[in-house]
Design an enzyme around this catalytic site. Structure first.
Site, PDB file in Angstrom:
ATOM      1  N   LYS A 232       9.109  83.795  79.336  1.00 57.31           N
ATOM      2  CA  LYS A 232      10.287  83.537  78.507  1.00 57.31           C
ATOM      3  C   LYS A 232      10.619  84.718  77.617  1.00 57.31           C
ATOM      4  O   LYS A 232      11.781  84.967  77.325  1.00 57.31           O
ATOM      5  CB  LYS A 232      10.096  82.272  77.669  1.00 57.31           C
ATOM      6  CG  LYS A 232      10.232  80.990  78.474  1.00 57.31           C
ATOM      7  CD  LYS A 232      10.540  79.800  77.581  1.00 57.31           C
ATOM      8  CE  LYS A 232      10.671  78.529  78.415  1.00 57.31           C
ATOM      9  NZ  LYS A 232      10.824  77.329  77.594  1.00 57.31           N
TER      10      LYS A 232
ATOM     11  N   LYS B 164      10.942  76.581  93.154  1.00 50.25           N
ATOM     12  CA  LYS B 164      11.129  75.212  92.696  1.00 50.25           C
ATOM     13  C   LYS B 164      12.587  74.974  92.321  1.00 50.25           C
ATOM     14  O   LYS B 164      13.257  75.887  91.833  1.00 50.25           O
ATOM     15  CB  LYS B 164      10.247  75.028  91.448  1.00 50.25           C
ATOM     16  CG  LYS B 164       9.807  73.622  91.196  1.00 50.25           C
ATOM     17  CD  LYS B 164       8.874  73.588  90.004  1.00 50.25           C
ATOM     18  CE  LYS B 164       9.505  72.791  88.895  1.00 50.25           C
ATOM     19  NZ  LYS B 164       8.649  72.546  87.754  1.00 50.25           N
TER      20      LYS B 164
ATOM     21  N   LYS C 166      17.149  73.778  87.009  1.00 54.32           N
ATOM     22  CA  LYS C 166      18.504  73.664  86.474  1.00 54.32           C
ATOM     23  C   LYS C 166      18.996  74.971  85.877  1.00 54.32           C
ATOM     24  O   LYS C 166      20.166  75.088  85.546  1.00 54.32           O
ATOM     25  CB  LYS C 166      18.601  72.519  85.465  1.00 54.32           C
ATOM     26  CG  LYS C 166      17.648  72.609  84.303  1.00 54.32           C
ATOM     27  CD  LYS C 166      17.583  71.282  83.549  1.00 54.32           C
ATOM     28  CE  LYS C 166      16.370  71.246  82.636  1.00 54.32           C
ATOM     29  NZ  LYS C 166      15.885  69.923  82.341  1.00 54.32           N
TER      30      LYS C 166
END
Ligand code: TRP
Length: 342
Positions: free
Chosen positions: A125, A207, A210
């Site tokens: 992140k 995977k 969203k």
């Protein structure tokens, strides 16, 4: 014998407690539904379950306030829409229960910089949001540990991306218990029996997420037309054979796995139902399966979204109940570390 009646002692035998959380960052995908949310419903009878919207966690990356508000309410309504009964599950917003941040401060003082800097999600992140590597992002796992330890949860359903955070939670709990005695239950991961991993429709090596472009995932609130279009465009391959072979045929295998997960039919029987048929039939059948799964949930969702008073009532009760439980742990912690009782 004098038995005290408390909200958590209504059963004869004490059930194991489960806590999980989901961030209100965007609408959950079909992958979130299959891999996590729909299992939550199955646990309600066997376990004492708390499910939380992790809104505090979501501001570790910048959020638009009105979007965050909207997504939080929608996610709460979705929890009800998938069938989580608020009489059997404690459903609440993390930010409504101040004990999470209170415990988090204390646990920050029992967690090392070195431990946090090793977290792969922090590394990922901070690479992705290099303009905003804030302290909250760094100590995110400590807040998550607080979420879990506050409720003395025995089991925590988490996806693979969260196992490192659960491990650090166990380390923090064990460390604290080693100093102060048995204050926290050391939690275990809970890995559901029916957890299929749903992959991206455009890049089936990854995977379903969203945060990828829109045609990579199906959102739980996608319209039937959108679902049809996205499945139609989903990546397959050029040999026309329908078989389950994730290594050589990842796209087709993903579609088969989704169908098997949603219908409950075994992969073998799904595959054999397509004998002699082509990708077109697979895609149109799967589209119907997905629409038949999501449209009743969407109807319920709309009903809840139109009843704000009911939603507020449920989340207030959830916060009160959670807060009552959280307080017991927090006051023990405050006493143990040497704070003066009020
Ligand atoms: N960090 C989790 C995620 O992003 C969400 C979460 C917050 C959570 N607190 C939790 C999950 C406690 C399990 C238990 O998916």
């Amino acid at each position: 014998m004098n038995q005290q009646i408390t909200p958590e002692s209504t059963g004869v035998e004490k059930k194991l407690r489960i806590l999980s959380g989901i961030q209100p960052s965007g609408t959950p995908t079909l992958g979130n539904y299959i891999g996590a949310m729909r299992n939550w419903k199955l646990l309600a009878d066997e376990y004492d379950c708390l499910y939380m919207i992790a809104d505090l966690h979501s501001i570790t990356v910048r959020q638009d306030p009105s979007k965050l508000r909207q997504q939080s309410i929608q996610l709460f309504a979705l929890l009800l829409a998938i069938g989580l009964d608020p009489e059997k599950n404690v459903l609440f917003f993390q930010s409504h229960v101040p004990q999470h941040t209170q415990l988090s401060w204390v646990l920050n003082c029992f967690t090392y910089m070195g431990e946090m800097s090793r977290m792969t999600q922090f590394k990922d992140k901070s690479a992705k949001h290099s303009d905003n590597i804030n302290c909250g992002l760094f100590t995110y796992p400590v807040l998550m540990a607080s979420d879990i330890l506050l409720y003395q949860a025995n089991l925590v359903p988490v996806g693979a991306d969260q196992t490192q955070h659960l491990e650090i939670c166990r380390d923090i709990a064990t460390r604290f218990n080693g100093i102060y005695g048995n204050v926290f239950t050391v939690p275990e991961g809970y890995y559901p029996k029916f957890g299929a991993r749903v992959m991206s429709l455009q890049d089936p090596a990854r995977k379903m997420s969203k945060s990828d472009p829109d045609d990579c995932f199906i959102s739980m609130l996608d319209s039937a037309d959108n679902i049809r279009r996205k499945i139609k465009r989903a990546v397959t391959d050029s040999d026309a054979e329908i078989r389950f072979d994730p290594e050589n045929k990842p796209g087709v295998s993903n579609l088969l796995a989704i169908q098997s997960a949603l219908t409950g039919d075994s992969l073998d029987s799904v595959v054999s139902s397509y004998e002699g048929k082509g990708y077109g039939v697979l895609k149109s059948t799967l589209t119907d399966v997905i629409i038949n799964t999501l449209s009743p949930i969407q109807n319920e969702f709309n009903r809840y979204m139109n009843d704000r008073a009911y939603l507020e009532n449920v989340w207030r009760n959830g916060a009160d109940h959670a807060s009552y439980l959280a307080n017991k742990t927090l006051s023990k912690v405050m006493k143990k570390v040497g704070f003066i009782a009020k």
